[in-house]
Design an enzyme around this catalytic site. Structure first.
Site, PDB file in Angstrom:
ATOM      1  N   CYS A 120      25.131  29.490 -24.920  1.00 29.52           N
ATOM      2  CA  CYS A 120      25.521  29.838 -26.354  1.00 29.52           C
ATOM      3  C   CYS A 120      26.258  30.312 -27.304  1.00 29.52           C
ATOM      4  O   CYS A 120      26.790  30.502 -27.961  1.00 29.52           O
ATOM      5  CB  CYS A 120      23.857  30.646 -26.851  1.00 29.52           C
ATOM      6  SG  CYS A 120      22.472  30.015 -26.045  1.00 29.52           S
ATOM      7  N   HIS A 260      24.400  33.692 -33.555  1.00 22.07           N
ATOM      8  CA  HIS A 260      23.762  33.605 -32.826  1.00 22.07           C
ATOM      9  C   HIS A 260      21.936  33.233 -33.208  1.00 22.07           C
ATOM     10  O   HIS A 260      21.548  34.381 -33.340  1.00 22.07           O
ATOM     11  CB  HIS A 260      24.302  32.930 -31.070  1.00 22.07           C
ATOM     12  CG  HIS A 260      23.522  32.403 -30.235  1.00 22.07           C
ATOM     13  ND1 HIS A 260      22.832  31.072 -30.298  1.00 22.07           N
ATOM     14  CD2 HIS A 260      22.463  32.804 -29.138  1.00 22.07           C
ATOM     15  CE1 HIS A 260      21.926  30.576 -29.781  1.00 22.07           C
ATOM     16  NE2 HIS A 260      21.532  31.288 -28.962  1.00 22.07           N
ATOM     17  N   ASN A 290      16.571  27.984 -31.256  1.00 23.31           N
ATOM     18  CA  ASN A 290      17.261  28.303 -30.385  1.00 23.31           C
ATOM     19  C   ASN A 290      18.230  27.149 -30.440  1.00 23.31           C
ATOM     20  O   ASN A 290      17.606  26.483 -29.535  1.00 23.31           O
ATOM     21  CB  ASN A 290      17.415  29.424 -29.526  1.00 23.31           C
ATOM     22  CG  ASN A 290      18.340  28.863 -28.682  1.00 23.31           C
ATOM     23  OD1 ASN A 290      19.882  29.306 -28.987  1.00 23.31           O
ATOM     24  ND2 ASN A 290      18.057  30.464 -27.782  1.00 23.31           N
TER      25      ASN A 290
HETATM   26  O1  UT7 Z   1      20.218  32.044 -26.507  1.00 20.65           O
HETATM   27  C1  UT7 Z   1      19.558  32.596 -25.081  1.00 20.65           C
HETATM   28  C2  UT7 Z   1      18.445  32.474 -25.408  1.00 20.65           C
HETATM   29  N1  UT7 Z   1      17.604  33.217 -24.792  1.00 20.65           N
HETATM   30  C3  UT7 Z   1      16.135  34.841 -26.462  1.00 20.65           C
HETATM   31  O2  UT7 Z   1      17.964  35.165 -26.509  1.00 20.65           O
HETATM   32  C4  UT7 Z   1      15.604  35.640 -25.505  1.00 20.65           C
HETATM   33  C5  UT7 Z   1      15.106  36.698 -26.038  1.00 20.65           C
HETATM   34  N2  UT7 Z   1      14.173  37.036 -25.440  1.00 20.65           N
HETATM   35  C6  UT7 Z   1      13.215  36.831 -26.307  1.00 20.65           C
HETATM   36  O3  UT7 Z   1      13.901  36.538 -27.770  1.00 20.65           O
HETATM   37  C7  UT7 Z   1      11.928  37.686 -26.261  1.00 20.65           C
HETATM   38  O4  UT7 Z   1      12.172  38.521 -24.908  1.00 20.65           O
HETATM   39  C8  UT7 Z   1      11.009  36.220 -26.451  1.00 20.65           C
HETATM   40  C9  UT7 Z   1      10.587  36.202 -27.816  1.00 20.65           C
HETATM   41  C10 UT7 Z   1      11.100  35.317 -25.369  1.00 20.65           C
HETATM   42  C11 UT7 Z   1       9.651  37.381 -26.505  1.00 20.65           C
HETATM   43  O5  UT7 Z   1       9.431  38.499 -26.854  1.00 20.65           O
HETATM   44  P1  UT7 Z   1       9.442  39.673 -26.633  1.00 20.65           P
HETATM   45  O6  UT7 Z   1       8.751  40.991 -27.597  1.00 20.65           O
HETATM   46  O7  UT7 Z   1       9.621  40.180 -25.320  1.00 20.65           O
HETATM   47  O8  UT7 Z   1       7.331  39.212 -25.726  1.00 20.65           O
HETATM   48  P2  UT7 Z   1       7.317  39.140 -24.250  1.00 20.65           P
HETATM   49  O9  UT7 Z   1       7.580  38.145 -23.210  1.00 20.65           O
HETATM   50  O10 UT7 Z   1       7.169  40.980 -23.465  1.00 20.65           O
HETATM   51  O11 UT7 Z   1       5.495  39.072 -23.928  1.00 20.65           O
HETATM   52  C12 UT7 Z   1       5.003  39.749 -24.816  1.00 20.65           C
HETATM   53  C13 UT7 Z   1       2.942  39.062 -24.746  1.00 20.65           C
HETATM   54  C14 UT7 Z   1       3.158  38.582 -23.160  1.00 20.65           C
HETATM   55  O12 UT7 Z   1       1.732  39.329 -23.125  1.00 20.65           O
HETATM   56  P3  UT7 Z   1       1.234  40.058 -22.266  1.00 20.65           P
HETATM   57  O13 UT7 Z   1       1.632  39.964 -20.798  1.00 20.65           O
HETATM   58  O14 UT7 Z   1       1.489  41.281 -23.292  1.00 20.65           O
HETATM   59  O15 UT7 Z   1      -0.393  39.777 -21.750  1.00 20.65           O
HETATM   60  C15 UT7 Z   1       3.473  37.349 -22.699  1.00 20.65           C
HETATM   61  O16 UT7 Z   1       2.515  36.981 -21.524  1.00 20.65           O
HETATM   62  O17 UT7 Z   1       3.374  37.994 -25.143  1.00 20.65           O
HETATM   63  C16 UT7 Z   1       3.219  37.198 -24.176  1.00 20.65           C
HETATM   64  N3  UT7 Z   1       3.560  35.632 -24.619  1.00 20.65           N
HETATM   65  C17 UT7 Z   1       3.074  34.457 -25.767  1.00 20.65           C
HETATM   66  N4  UT7 Z   1       2.036  34.546 -26.619  1.00 20.65           N
HETATM   67  C18 UT7 Z   1       1.969  33.474 -27.623  1.00 20.65           C
HETATM   68  C19 UT7 Z   1       4.650  35.056 -24.356  1.00 20.65           C
HETATM   69  N5  UT7 Z   1       5.144  33.702 -25.178  1.00 20.65           N
HETATM   70  C20 UT7 Z   1       4.309  34.026 -25.833  1.00 20.65           C
HETATM   71  C21 UT7 Z   1       3.723  32.333 -26.611  1.00 20.65           C
HETATM   72  N6  UT7 Z   1       2.833  32.908 -27.489  1.00 20.65           N
HETATM   73  N7  UT7 Z   1       4.599  31.361 -27.305  1.00 20.65           N
END
Ligand code: UT7
Length: 333
Positions: A120, A260, A290
């Site tokens: 990125c 970004h 993204n």
């Molecule tokens: O260009 C660089 C690329 N990457 C990034 O910039 C990504 C950086 N990370 C993020 O933006 C965030 O970490 C995410 C958006 C990917 C995830 O958000 P989060 O607040 O960190 O959520 P998490 O991974 O801690 O997940 C929280 C909950 C989990 O469920 P449990 O374990 O609490 O029951 C996940 O399984 O949300 C669940 N989850 C979803 N639920 C609905 C994860 N993805 C999804 C989804 N829809 N798409």
């Protein structure tokens, strides 16, 4: 870590444009593909929709469209280009470089063409290289492109990644500065200790493509989301602070921050870190998701088209990405 503090402006962007595929994938479309919800995606990422290319479209197709329009805006012909730099992790083929396909499409017969892999942050790495080539007098007309088709390496059975990514390309023509404005400062950095957080494991020399790697979905993006999130907040903030400090500019002097576009919460944290009011932050993550290396040139083009940047304004571009790579470029428009 290498710092480049510039005394005068050597290069400037003279033409900018972008291209995205027509097809839009909305959050509600994704609700029918994986177990997710519009509410979750909006609140956790700020995304509402993203553009996705069809099976026949390759990265060079989007990039050629963006580049042709940028050349037109700069008022130069493709045959006058000295260098074509393409930042991508989703090239048309592992080799030759996607830059060479774009060179062929444009008819840029005089140019040298190559790709860079900085995920990125790739577009800001590309601007840094172009600025350096121009500063040392080696070249005059450089095309810098950030282009990705992340949909081609996205696993649409993995809800933790598939809601995040979109396709697009942005292009900038970089030429010698008129002396009063241009690229003020560039900063690039990498932290190779974090390589495993964001990776496409299959298809390289470590794990060449086999039936097994395909069955294991290794040719798709794998990401430790929360770990990437934490690292990104720190890296983006550090890069923004470093760029402002080295250039001797206060954040209050900035007209616009263009970060970004990976997640609205990372964008907000970066603005808070440099104490910048949110009205001075450009956001289009809701429309495109993204798009990796394409995100900053798409956002910069839109910012200019929407009149959010005027001549002599300071604009800070900041990125982070797989690698872990970081970049910041301060522009005087
Ligand atoms: O260009 C660089 C690329 N990457 C990034 O910039 C990504 C950086 N990370 C993020 O933006 C965030 O970490 C995410 C958006 C990917 C995830 O958000 P989060 O607040 O960190 O959520 P998490 O991974 O801690 O997940 C929280 C909950 C989990 O469920 P449990 O374990 O609490 O029951 C996940 O399984 O949300 C669940 N989850 C979803 N639920 C609905 C994860 N993805 C999804 C989804 N829809 N798409």
């Amino acid at each position: 870590m290498r710092k480049i503090v510039k005394q005068t402006y050597k290069s400037m962007i003279t033409g900018l444009s972008y291209a995205v595929p027509k097809k839009i994938l909305t959050n509600s479309d994704l609700e029918s593909i994986v177990d997710t919800s519009d509410e979750w995606i909006r609140s956790r990422t700020g995304m509402v929709e993203r553009h996705i290319g069809d099976e026949t479209t390759a990265t060079s197709d989007l990039a050629t469209e963006a580049a042709s329009k940028a050349l037109k805006k700069a008022g130069i012909k493709a045959k006058d280009l000295d260098i074509i730099i393409v930042a991508t992790v989703t090239g048309d083929t592992p080799f030759p470089a996607t830059a060479c396909y774009i060179q062929k499409n444009l008819g840029a017969t005089k140019a040298a063409a190559f790709d860079i892999s900085a995920a990125c942050s790739g577009f800001l790495y590309g601007l840094t290289i172009a600025d350096t080539f121009i500063a040392n007098g080696a070249y005059k007309n450089i095309l810098v492109i950030g282009a990705e088709m992340l949909s081609k390496i996205t696993d649409y059975t993995d809800r933790t990644t598939c809601v995040l990514f979109g396709d697009g390309a942005g292009a900038a023509v970089v030429q010698p500065s008129d002396g009063t404005r241009g690229i003020v400062h560039t900063y690039i950095h990498s932290d190779g200790r974090l390589t495993d957080l964001l990776i496409m494991p299959g298809g390289g020399s470590r794990k060449p493509a086999t039936h097994e790697t395909i069955d294991q979905h290794l040719h798709y993006i794998k990401m430790e989301g929360p770990e990437v999130f934490k690292a990104a907040v720190k890296a983006m903030g550090d890069a923004a602070v470093e760029a402002l400090k080295s250039a001797g500019i206060k954040s209050s002097q900035l007209a616009l921050l263009i970060p970004h576009q990976a997640n609205i919460r990372i964008i907000q944290a970066t603005a808070r870190r440099i104490k910048l009011p949110y009205e001075k932050v450009f956001v289009n993550v809701d429309k495109y998701g993204n798009t990796s290396a394409a995100s900053i040139p798409i956002a910069l083009t839109e910012a200019v088209e929407q009149g959010r940047l005027q001549r002599d304004d300071y604009c800070l571009l900041v990125s982070f990405g797989g690698g872990f790579t970081t970049g910041a470029v301060l522009l005087k428009i």
